[in-house]
Write a protein that holds these residues in place. Sequence first.
Motif, PDB file in Angstrom:
ATOM      1  N   HIS A  52      83.243 -69.441  50.771  1.00 20.44           N
ATOM      2  CA  HIS A  52      82.445 -69.915  51.897  1.00 20.44           C
ATOM      3  C   HIS A  52      83.346 -70.291  53.080  1.00 20.44           C
ATOM      4  O   HIS A  52      83.049 -69.946  54.239  1.00 20.44           O
ATOM      5  CB  HIS A  52      81.603 -71.113  51.466  1.00 20.44           C
ATOM      6  CG  HIS A  52      80.664 -71.619  52.511  1.00 20.44           C
ATOM      7  ND1 HIS A  52      79.926 -70.784  53.329  1.00 20.44           N
ATOM      8  CD2 HIS A  52      80.353 -72.885  52.891  1.00 20.44           C
ATOM      9  CE1 HIS A  52      79.191 -71.507  54.159  1.00 20.44           C
ATOM     10  NE2 HIS A  52      79.445 -72.787  53.915  1.00 20.44           N
ATOM     11  N   ILE A  53      84.454 -70.969  52.799  1.00 16.10           N
ATOM     12  CA  ILE A  53      85.380 -71.337  53.860  1.00 16.10           C
ATOM     13  C   ILE A  53      85.998 -70.090  54.488  1.00 16.10           C
ATOM     14  O   ILE A  53      86.122 -69.990  55.723  1.00 16.10           O
ATOM     15  CB  ILE A  53      86.477 -72.281  53.323  1.00 16.10           C
ATOM     16  CG1 ILE A  53      85.863 -73.633  52.946  1.00 16.10           C
ATOM     17  CG2 ILE A  53      87.604 -72.471  54.346  1.00 16.10           C
ATOM     18  CD1 ILE A  53      86.802 -74.565  52.217  1.00 16.10           C
ATOM     19  N   ARG A  54      86.359 -69.127  53.675  1.00 19.32           N
ATOM     20  CA  ARG A  54      86.930 -67.888  54.226  1.00 19.32           C
ATOM     21  C   ARG A  54      85.917 -67.146  55.086  1.00 19.32           C
ATOM     22  O   ARG A  54      86.255 -66.572  56.129  1.00 19.32           O
ATOM     23  CB  ARG A  54      87.433 -66.998  53.085  1.00 19.32           C
ATOM     24  CG  ARG A  54      88.612 -67.606  52.317  1.00 19.32           C
ATOM     25  CD  ARG A  54      89.172 -66.641  51.304  1.00 19.32           C
ATOM     26  NE  ARG A  54      90.216 -67.259  50.502  1.00 19.32           N
ATOM     27  CZ  ARG A  54      90.174 -67.430  49.198  1.00 19.32           C
ATOM     28  NH1 ARG A  54      89.096 -67.026  48.515  1.00 19.32           N
ATOM     29  NH2 ARG A  54      91.170 -67.986  48.545  1.00 19.32           N
ATOM     30  N   ASP A  55      84.654 -67.165  54.671  1.00 19.31           N
ATOM     31  CA  ASP A  55      83.605 -66.525  55.471  1.00 19.31           C
ATOM     32  C   ASP A  55      83.414 -67.244  56.804  1.00 19.31           C
ATOM     33  O   ASP A  55      83.203 -66.600  57.847  1.00 19.31           O
ATOM     34  CB  ASP A  55      82.279 -66.520  54.701  1.00 19.31           C
ATOM     35  CG  ASP A  55      82.282 -65.550  53.522  1.00 19.31           C
ATOM     36  OD1 ASP A  55      83.156 -64.655  53.499  1.00 19.31           O
ATOM     37  OD2 ASP A  55      81.424 -65.709  52.633  1.00 19.31           O
ATOM     38  N   LEU A  56      83.485 -68.549  56.781  1.00 18.60           N
ATOM     39  CA  LEU A  56      83.282 -69.328  58.001  1.00 18.60           C
ATOM     40  C   LEU A  56      84.391 -69.111  59.024  1.00 18.60           C
ATOM     41  O   LEU A  56      84.180 -69.281  60.237  1.00 18.60           O
ATOM     42  CB  LEU A  56      83.199 -70.818  57.669  1.00 18.60           C
ATOM     43  CG  LEU A  56      81.941 -71.315  56.951  1.00 18.60           C
ATOM     44  CD1 LEU A  56      82.132 -72.750  56.476  1.00 18.60           C
ATOM     45  CD2 LEU A  56      80.730 -71.230  57.878  1.00 18.60           C
ATOM     46  N   THR A  57      85.574 -68.746  58.537  1.00 17.18           N
ATOM     47  CA  THR A  57      86.750 -68.681  59.412  1.00 17.18           C
ATOM     48  C   THR A  57      87.342 -67.283  59.527  1.00 17.18           C
ATOM     49  O   THR A  57      88.382 -67.111  60.172  1.00 17.18           O
ATOM     50  CB  THR A  57      87.839 -69.636  58.893  1.00 17.18           C
ATOM     51  OG1 THR A  57      88.130 -69.321  57.518  1.00 17.18           O
ATOM     52  CG2 THR A  57      87.388 -71.075  58.998  1.00 17.18           C
ATOM     53  N   GLY A  58      86.705 -66.299  58.915  1.00 14.84           N
ATOM     54  CA  GLY A  58      87.241 -64.940  58.985  1.00 14.84           C
ATOM     55  C   GLY A  58      88.534 -64.757  58.229  1.00 14.84           C
ATOM     56  O   GLY A  58      89.433 -64.035  58.679  1.00 14.84           O
ATOM     57  N   GLY A  59      88.654 -65.434  57.080  1.00 15.62           N
ATOM     58  CA  GLY A  59      89.829 -65.229  56.235  1.00 15.62           C
ATOM     59  C   GLY A  59      90.550 -66.490  55.823  1.00 15.62           C
ATOM     60  O   GLY A  59      91.425 -66.448  54.952  1.00 15.62           O
ATOM     61  N   GLY A  60      90.226 -67.617  56.410  1.00 18.43           N
ATOM     62  CA  GLY A  60      90.881 -68.878  56.059  1.00 18.43           C
ATOM     63  C   GLY A  60      91.220 -69.675  57.300  1.00 18.43           C
ATOM     64  O   GLY A  60      91.244 -69.152  58.426  1.00 18.43           O
ATOM     65  N   VAL A  61      91.481 -70.957  57.121  1.00 15.79           N
ATOM     66  CA  VAL A  61      91.762 -71.838  58.257  1.00 15.79           C
ATOM     67  C   VAL A  61      93.221 -71.720  58.680  1.00 15.79           C
ATOM     68  O   VAL A  61      94.093 -71.326  57.900  1.00 15.79           O
ATOM     69  CB  VAL A  61      91.434 -73.309  57.921  1.00 15.79           C
ATOM     70  CG1 VAL A  61      89.941 -73.484  57.695  1.00 15.79           C
ATOM     71  CG2 VAL A  61      92.228 -73.789  56.705  1.00 15.79           C
ATOM     72  N   ASP A  62      93.467 -72.075  59.934  1.00 17.89           N
ATOM     73  CA  ASP A  62      94.849 -72.114  60.416  1.00 17.89           C
ATOM     74  C   ASP A  62      95.620 -73.259  59.780  1.00 17.89           C
ATOM     75  O   ASP A  62      96.799 -73.116  59.444  1.00 17.89           O
ATOM     76  CB  ASP A  62      94.868 -72.294  61.942  1.00 17.89           C
ATOM     77  CG  ASP A  62      94.203 -71.156  62.677  1.00 17.89           C
ATOM     78  OD1 ASP A  62      94.505 -69.993  62.359  1.00 17.89           O
ATOM     79  OD2 ASP A  62      93.365 -71.428  63.557  1.00 17.89           O
ATOM     80  N   ILE A  63      94.949 -74.407  59.628  1.00 14.76           N
ATOM     81  CA  ILE A  63      95.600 -75.602  59.090  1.00 14.76           C
ATOM     82  C   ILE A  63      94.713 -76.201  58.008  1.00 14.76           C
ATOM     83  O   ILE A  63      93.535 -76.487  58.253  1.00 14.76           O
ATOM     84  CB  ILE A  63      95.842 -76.652  60.190  1.00 14.76           C
ATOM     85  CG1 ILE A  63      96.803 -76.116  61.255  1.00 14.76           C
ATOM     86  CG2 ILE A  63      96.391 -77.945  59.591  1.00 14.76           C
ATOM     87  CD1 ILE A  63      96.921 -77.016  62.472  1.00 14.76           C
ATOM     88  N   GLY A  64      95.262 -76.364  56.813  1.00 16.42           N
ATOM     89  CA  GLY A  64      94.571 -77.065  55.738  1.00 16.42           C
ATOM     90  C   GLY A  64      95.240 -78.407  55.510  1.00 16.42           C
ATOM     91  O   GLY A  64      96.473 -78.485  55.439  1.00 16.42           O
ATOM     92  N   MET A  65      94.432 -79.480  55.398  1.00 20.37           N
ATOM     93  CA  MET A  65      94.980 -80.818  55.242  1.00 20.37           C
ATOM     94  C   MET A  65      94.348 -81.495  54.032  1.00 20.37           C
ATOM     95  O   MET A  65      93.121 -81.513  53.908  1.00 20.37           O
ATOM     96  CB  MET A  65      94.725 -81.641  56.501  1.00 20.37           C
ATOM     97  CG  MET A  65      95.087 -80.904  57.782  1.00 20.37           C
ATOM     98  SD  MET A  65      95.271 -81.985  59.199  1.00 20.37           S
ATOM     99  CE  MET A  65      96.794 -82.803  58.774  1.00 20.37           C
ATOM    100  N   GLU A  66      95.180 -82.034  53.156  1.00 22.19           N
ATOM    101  CA  GLU A  66      94.687 -82.616  51.907  1.00 22.19           C
ATOM    102  C   GLU A  66      95.026 -84.091  51.847  1.00 22.19           C
ATOM    103  O   GLU A  66      96.183 -84.489  52.000  1.00 22.19           O
ATOM    104  CB  GLU A  66      95.311 -81.886  50.716  1.00 22.19           C
ATOM    105  CG  GLU A  66      94.789 -82.340  49.371  1.00 22.19           C
ATOM    106  CD  GLU A  66      95.578 -83.520  48.797  1.00 22.19           C
ATOM    107  OE1 GLU A  66      94.928 -84.418  48.218  1.00 22.19           O
ATOM    108  OE2 GLU A  66      96.815 -83.540  48.938  1.00 22.19           O
TER     109      GLU A  66
END
Length: 376
Positions: free
Chosen positions: A254-268
Amino acid sequence: MKIRAAVLHQMGQERPYTHSQPLTIEEVELKKPEAGEILVKIHAAGLCHSDLSVIDGNRPRQVPMVLGHEAAGEVVELGAGVNDLKAGDHVVFSFVPICGHCMPCMTARPALCENGVAANNKGVLLGDGIRLYDRQQKQIHHHMGVSGFAEYAVVSRKSAVRIDRTLPYDIAALFGCAVMTGVGAVINTAKLLLGQTVLITGLGGVGFAALLGALAGGASKIIVADINKDKLKTALELGAHEAVDSSEANALEHIRDLTGGGVDIGMEFAGVVPALEFTYNATARGGKTVTAGLPHPSKMMHLAPVKLVAEERTLQGSYIGSCIPARDIPAYIALYQSGRLPVDKLMTHTLNLNEVNEGFERLAKGEAIRQVITSF
């Protein structure tokens, strides 16, 4: 002087903390500040997952210890050699005392201060001093150079940042950890650029502060992930663009679909390895993953180096938001005062010192964002 303080004698006590009462409110003796130290009357102290990690044993520390590292107060007395503060000044604490002369400090990375980290690990002030004692004159350790769950604290001058006196103490306390760590991770560590996409995993006080920082920093799309539906709803109300239940089977897709492949920055910010792995896998090729979570030291993550190399990914830690506290805390306060960083919305509960165990049980159950002790 005699003060009331919340003392931890044993880590790893069973929940609920309302029954086991891991923190006991005791009368302890606080010695006068020595050279390079200050005495501060505590007016507000926040309950943070880093405190909880000491209580439950995930972040082992020396005990007995007066906990509390996110706090604000008023300077009462100055030790010898302190000439840049005066009685009546308002301060926020930095939970890494910054010596100013080790190599990390001299290369503008004070979050990694060697002497400050060594002092914190030993439960002493910068310079190895202990100013807390029980009724039998046995030493009680300091937490992160602060020990803010108390009426007063003696700290190194290098653990305190002077702030605007008009800022309410309960709001000011948040800048000592939640805001410094969360916003700093976005601005200093991830180095967010205008228009980048961001995933924030783990919606505690630090995660929510990072959300506000990403909004202020100009992210084009901010996705939040957690397993707590109430927190996901709150994040959307605070300005997140999308919310994802990370426990669902298709969450990554779902996240990949929302962003066209993944986010630029992931923060945990959840502090558990599965959350970090989830965040790393949700970043795009060439993306950056930043973690400020603190799992137990024995926990390890699975990482395929070939993916790290072939996709030019970055995995980076962030401690105190990679901040220079004397520079960044006043800057973030100014953003709050201008209306661009509404951190007051993170405060869900105010407590008195006697309610500290109830507050940590609430935090452990995920029923609070930031709770602040305002009555001692």
